[in-house]
Design a protein around this motif. Structure first.
Motif, short mmCIF file in Angstrom:
data_model
loop_
_atom_site.label_atom_id
_atom_site.label_comp_id
_atom_site.label_asym_id
_atom_site.label_seq_id
_atom_site.Cartn_x
_atom_site.Cartn_y
_atom_site.Cartn_z
N GLY A 155 0.97 -1.13 0.45
CA GLY A 155 0.03 -0.05 -0.13
C GLY A 155 0.92 1.09 0.65
N ASP A 156 0.14 2.39 0.23
CA ASP A 156 0.40 3.68 0.28
C ASP A 156 1.44 3.69 1.47
OD1 ASP A 156 0.08 4.07 -2.21
OD2 ASP A 156 -2.06 4.67 -1.25
N LYS A 157 2.28 5.12 1.24
CA LYS A 157 2.91 5.31 2.14
C LYS A 157 2.61 6.76 2.92
CE LYS A 157 5.13 0.98 1.92
NZ LYS A 157 4.42 0.72 0.74
N PRO A 158 3.10 6.79 4.23
CA PRO A 158 3.21 8.07 4.00
C PRO A 158 4.02 9.11 3.90
CG PRO A 158 3.61 7.17 6.23
CD PRO A 158 3.34 6.32 5.07
N ARG A 159 3.47 10.00 3.41
CA ARG A 159 4.59 12.02 3.32
C ARG A 159 5.29 12.63 4.98
NH1 ARG A 159 1.77 14.91 -1.89
NH2 ARG A 159 1.43 12.83 -3.03
N THR A 160 4.95 11.88 5.24
CA THR A 160 5.55 12.77 7.40
C THR A 160 5.16 11.30 8.46
OG1 THR A 160 3.21 13.24 7.11
CG2 THR A 160 4.23 14.77 6.59
N GLY A 161 6.28 11.51 8.65
CA GLY A 161 6.52 10.67 10.10
C GLY A 161 7.24 9.30 9.59
N LEU A 162 7.49 9.18 8.16
CA LEU A 162 7.66 8.21 7.37
C LEU A 162 8.00 6.40 8.23
CD1 LEU A 162 7.59 5.96 4.86
CD2 LEU A 162 9.72 6.73 4.84
N GLN A 163 9.18 7.26 9.21
CA GLN A 163 10.00 6.23 9.69
C GLN A 163 9.37 5.80 11.00
OE1 GLN A 163 14.02 7.40 10.99
NE2 GLN A 163 14.58 5.81 9.55
N ALA A 164 8.87 6.84 11.48
CA ALA A 164 7.09 6.12 12.91
C ALA A 164 6.33 4.98 12.16
CB ALA A 164 6.86 7.37 13.47
N ALA A 165 6.05 5.57 10.67
CA ALA A 165 4.63 4.53 11.04
C ALA A 165 5.19 3.55 10.57
CB ALA A 165 4.65 5.25 9.47
N ALA A 166 6.77 2.49 9.43
CA ALA A 166 7.24 2.17 9.20
C ALA A 166 7.42 1.49 10.82
CB ALA A 166 8.78 2.21 8.26
N ARG A 167 8.09 2.13 12.02
CA ARG A 167 8.24 1.26 12.71
C ARG A 167 6.50 0.06 13.36
NH1 ARG A 167 7.33 2.69 18.71
NH2 ARG A 167 8.99 1.71 20.02
N ASN A 168 5.86 1.24 13.41
CA ASN A 168 4.54 0.43 13.57
C ASN A 168 4.29 -1.07 12.90
OD1 ASN A 168 4.01 2.23 15.62
ND2 ASN A 168 3.28 3.68 14.59
N LYS A 169 4.41 -0.29 11.42
CA LYS A 169 3.75 -1.67 10.28
C LYS A 169 4.77 -2.44 10.85
CE LYS A 169 1.30 -1.43 8.27
NZ LYS A 169 -0.22 -2.45 7.65
N ARG A 170 5.92 -2.56 11.03
CA ARG A 170 7.57 -3.56 11.20
C ARG A 170 7.24 -4.83 12.78
NH1 ARG A 170 11.32 -0.46 10.65
NH2 ARG A 170 11.68 -0.22 12.93
N TYR A 171 6.72 -4.24 13.88
CA TYR A 171 6.32 -4.75 14.11
C TYR A 171 4.48 -5.22 14.78
CZ TYR A 171 9.84 -3.01 17.08
OH TYR A 171 11.30 -2.89 17.77
N GLU A 172 3.79 -4.77 13.81
CA GLU A 172 2.63 -5.22 13.10
C GLU A 172 2.91 -6.01 12.60
OE1 GLU A 172 -0.79 -4.61 9.86
OE2 GLU A 172 -0.47 -2.67 11.48
N LEU A 173 3.97 -6.52 11.45
CA LEU A 173 4.04 -7.16 10.56
C LEU A 173 4.72 -8.80 11.83
CD1 LEU A 173 4.26 -5.73 7.37
CD2 LEU A 173 2.61 -6.96 7.77
N LEU A 174 5.46 -8.65 12.23
CA LEU A 174 6.30 -8.94 12.92
C LEU A 174 5.38 -10.10 13.79
CD1 LEU A 174 9.68 -6.82 13.93
CD2 LEU A 174 9.81 -8.67 12.74
N ALA A 175 4.46 -9.23 14.76
CA ALA A 175 3.47 -10.01 15.48
C ALA A 175 3.07 -11.29 14.94
CB ALA A 175 2.94 -9.10 16.12
N GLU A 176 1.90 -10.66 13.45
CA GLU A 176 1.52 -12.00 12.99
C GLU A 176 2.35 -12.80 12.08
OE1 GLU A 176 0.23 -11.11 8.26
OE2 GLU A 176 -0.12 -10.04 9.18
N ALA A 177 3.61 -12.57 12.17
CA ALA A 177 4.69 -13.65 11.04
C ALA A 177 4.92 -14.40 12.64
CB ALA A 177 6.12 -13.03 11.00
N ALA A 178 4.75 -14.30 13.72
CA ALA A 178 5.10 -14.69 14.76
C ALA A 178 3.81 -15.54 15.33
CB ALA A 178 5.65 -14.05 16.17
N GLY A 179 2.74 -15.04 14.90
CA GLY A 179 1.51 -16.21 15.54
C GLY A 179 1.44 -17.12 14.29
N ALA A 180 1.95 -17.00 13.08
CA ALA A 180 2.35 -18.09 11.81
C ALA A 180 3.13 -18.97 11.86
CB ALA A 180 2.21 -17.29 10.27
N LEU A 181 3.73 -18.77 12.61
CA LEU A 181 5.59 -19.63 12.91
C LEU A 181 5.76 -20.34 13.84
CD1 LEU A 181 8.18 -17.25 11.14
CD2 LEU A 181 7.85 -19.87 9.73
#
Length: 444
Positions: free
Chosen positions: A91-117
């Motif tokens: 999806g689209d990435k924010p124009r501002t606050g990119l690193q904070a948004a990337a951090r939040n998405k990273r943990y969201e996806l890591l938690a999803e991966a942990a559940g799957a694995l």
């Protein structure tokens, strides 16, 4: 150098209460590859039998090279016999606050991966260098709000999303030691260009620290922060009552003790929950409140979306009746209202707004609150009605108080205080970490 890295991995595995399946977040950089390799070596010994490793790479899709770098990490994991998955930020990435948004998405996806694995916790490669940068950034922003909120730096254990613990085994190691370990093992790594891009705050701070050679000092150790959490929890539990997750009543003896840093941090945390905020009030706000609360005179003051209502019977905190939203929910949908309540529609469309036509007011009066406090607090209570006229049957929604300070990221050294707040607001305690930590020692 390499012995220090392997020792950190061994100490980390020995800190577990029982063996676990660990998800290692591996980006391809030196820190995370060093972590995976060191944990792989350490987990092979007989003394640490029962541990298993899986790995995940988050491809943020911010650079053309990121896909091939993630595939290279996968090949490295395969060489170690470690199962690996790649999760991508679509999806689209924010124009501002990119690193904070990337951090939040990273943990969201890591938690999803942990559940799957089937992993029960996540290990990340944060280092002492990252810690220094974090301390410097928080200090420059004045992010502590006068309460030492950032004074202990990053915690070695962090609960994400109320469900999975993120652990940082290398938080006491310098990056140079990890790179020396990889070089001795004949393993290379990739460097993310964003780490030196001055557009980003962390990159600028990293460059400044490297140029100056300064080492920012922790204002609180993890043990001090944990001890503060324990004491704040005791004060909160002993001197605060919460009514319907709408009003906090604070006993007169503690109402004005803003010079006590543990109590001040505890009260500001309560205010953040009642105001639907994810952070403590700023330092200037706390200073202004302190002047008001030290006075013995009755009166009201509004700060950080919260009314501080001082009366002879006590100090009452509740959300100010301004800028209250309206939330529409489809059947089966879940949403956040005013930052304070998570509301799940059960079987019909709902509309959530403020005020309850006197139902909450009477309930609060019956609970023993002064009539004026009950009246004002009822104006900011969630009012839930079916979106379709005539639909009045059965329970329509499930409502739970949200604790924005801790529901996404809970530092391990604040868990006891977070538990005290959760109980007051009608919530279950947060799960304990899978490792022995400073708080475990304090509780023992």
């Amino acid at each position: 150098m390499s012995d220090a890295v392997l020792d950190a991995a061994r100490i980390f595995l020995n800190s577990f209460i029982e063996p676990r399946r660990l998800l290692v977040a591996v980006s391809g950089g030196s820190d995370s590859k060093g972590l995976l390799l060191a944990l792989h070596h350490a987990s092979q010994t007989e003394a640490r039998k029962g541990f298993s490793l899986v790995a995940c790479t988050i491809d943020h899709r911010l650079r053309p090279e990121s896909a091939s770098e993630a595939e290279a990490v996968g090949a490295f994991c395969t060489s170690l016999g470690v199962p690996h998955r790649i999760y991508r930020w679509e999806g689209d990435k924010p124009r501002t606050g990119l690193q904070a948004a990337a951090r939040n998405k990273r943990y969201e996806l890591l938690a999803e991966a942990a559940g799957a694995l089937g992993a029960e916790c996540i290990a990340t490669g944060h280092t002492l260098d990252d810690q220094y940068e974090t301390i410097a950034m928080r200090g420059a922003r004045g992010a502590e709000g006068g309460q030492g909120q950032g004074g202990a730096g990053m915690a070695a254990t962090v609960l994400y999303g109320r469900r999975i613990w993120v652990l940082r085994p290398f938080l006491g190691l310098r990056r140079t030691a990890i790179r020396a370990f990889l070089e001795a093992e004949g393993v290379g790594w990739s460097d993310d260009p964003s780490n030196v891009n001055p557009v980003f705050e962390r990159a600028r701070v990293r460059a400044d620290l490297a140029a100056s050679g300064d080492v920012p000092a922790l204002r609180w150790s993890a043990a001090q922060r944990s001890a503060s959490s324990v004491r704040a929890a005791a004060l909160i539990s002993g001197h605060v009552r919460v009514y319907g997750a709408l009003v906090a009543e604070i006993a007169v003896p503690l109402a004005g003790k803003m010079d006590d840093p543990d109590w001040c941090r505890g009260m500001m945390s309560l205010a953040a929950v009642l105001g639907g905020r994810d952070h403590l009030p700023a330092g200037a706000t706390v200073k202004r409140l302190s002047g008001f609360l030290k006075s013995d005179h009755p009166g009201r003051m509004t700060a950080a979306r919260v009314v501080f209502d001082r009366r002879s019977s006590g100090l009452y905190l509740y959300r100010e009746p301004r800028n209250l939203p309206v939330l529409d929910l489809r059947p089966g949908e879940r949403g956040l209202w005013d930052g304070r309540f998570t509301i799940a529609s059960l079987d019909s469309a709902l509309t959530v707004s403020a005020g309850d036509g006197g139902v909450w007011q009477q309930r609060l009066i019956d609970a023993g609150l002064p009539k004026g406090v009950a009246m004002r607090a009822s104006q900011v209570a969630p009012h839930i009605v079916p979106a379709e006229a005539g639909n009045t049957g059965g329970d329509t929604a499930k409502v739970e108080c949200r604790i924005g300070l801790y529901d996404t990221f809970l530092p391990g050294f604040d868990r006891i205080m977070a538990d005290a707040i959760a109980v007051l607001f009608g919530r279950d305690r947060y799960p304990a970490p899978p490792v022995h930590d400073v708080l475990t020692e304090l509780e023992g």
